[in-house]
Design a protein around this motif. Structure first.
Motif, short mmCIF file in Angstrom:
data_model
loop_
_atom_site.label_atom_id
_atom_site.label_comp_id
_atom_site.label_asym_id
_atom_site.label_seq_id
_atom_site.Cartn_x
_atom_site.Cartn_y
_atom_site.Cartn_z
N ARG A 1 83.48 44.59 78.89
CA ARG A 1 83.46 43.26 79.67
C ARG A 1 84.05 42.74 78.74
O ARG A 1 85.10 41.98 79.58
CB ARG A 1 82.54 43.38 80.54
CG ARG A 1 82.41 42.07 81.71
CD ARG A 1 81.18 41.69 81.99
NE ARG A 1 81.31 40.34 82.41
CZ ARG A 1 80.73 39.71 83.74
NH1 ARG A 1 79.30 39.88 82.60
NH2 ARG A 1 81.19 38.57 84.27
N MET B 1 78.65 46.19 78.39
CA MET B 1 79.84 44.90 77.46
C MET B 1 80.68 44.44 77.25
O MET B 1 81.19 44.35 77.49
CB MET B 1 78.02 44.87 77.89
CG MET B 1 78.15 42.85 77.66
SD MET B 1 77.79 41.72 78.97
CE MET B 1 76.76 41.07 79.31
N GLY C 1 87.82 43.45 78.03
CA GLY C 1 88.65 42.99 79.66
C GLY C 1 88.88 41.89 79.44
O GLY C 1 90.41 41.22 79.29
#
Length: 172
Positions: free
Chosen positions: A4, A1, A7
């Motif tokens: 993510r 997570m 990113g």
């Protein structure tokens, strides 16, 4: 997570840099137009100066709020590099608390003033001043959030990186 979120954060940071570059391009283009109109056509126009000032204001505050990283901020290098990691963390927490308090105290007045400025417009383009100065309120909130995060990191784990003024880069 976390990867993510990292990113998504990297993508948002890149878009903020793109927007900042676009503001710089607009400011430069309008500046060249201003020179052309004044010295070539002999017809000075005011809207070019107005856009240049608006772009400069937004570039500085937007860039500081969303593009400049913490390690690119100005520091008292002599003091900061002379102390241990523990004391650097103490300095980070102290400055974070001070900035959170100062920006927090001023935030209601800033928002009130920005909202009040809806009655005024710029001279040439008739842009409402509340829209124009809203970037300062955004900057103030972003600064408070950033300082909370830096203080949290300094207290609960991540120390500041070892500071070496000989290795300062342009951020690239």
């Amino acid at each position: 997570m976390n990867a993510r979120f990292a990113g998504i954060g990297a993508w948002l940071h890149a878009r903020a840099e793109n927007l900042l570059a676009a503001m710089l391009a607009v400011m430069f283009t309008v500046f060249i137009l201003q020179i052309f109109f004044r010295y070539v056509v002999n017809f000075p126009v005011g809207w070019t100066h107005e856009i240049s000032v608006i772009m400069w204001l937004w570039m500085v505050l937007f860039g500081t709020a969303f593009v400049v990283r913490d390690n690119e901020e100005i520091r008292f290098d002599i003091l900061y590099s002379a102390v241990s990691d523990r004391w650097r963390r103490v300095l980070v927490v102290a400055s974070a608390v001070m900035l959170i308090v100062l920006f927090g105290i001023s935030l209601p007045a800033v928002i009130d003033y920005v909202m009040f400025m809806k009655v005024e417009k710029t001279a040439y383009l008739k842009i409402r001043f509340d829209w124009l100065y809203s970037i300062y309120a955004i900057f103030a909130v972003a600064t408070i959030v950033r300082q909370f995060w830096l203080g949290y990191q300094a207290i609960w784990g991540k120390g500041t990186e070892e500071y070496d003024p000989t290795k300062v880069s342009s951020g690239v």
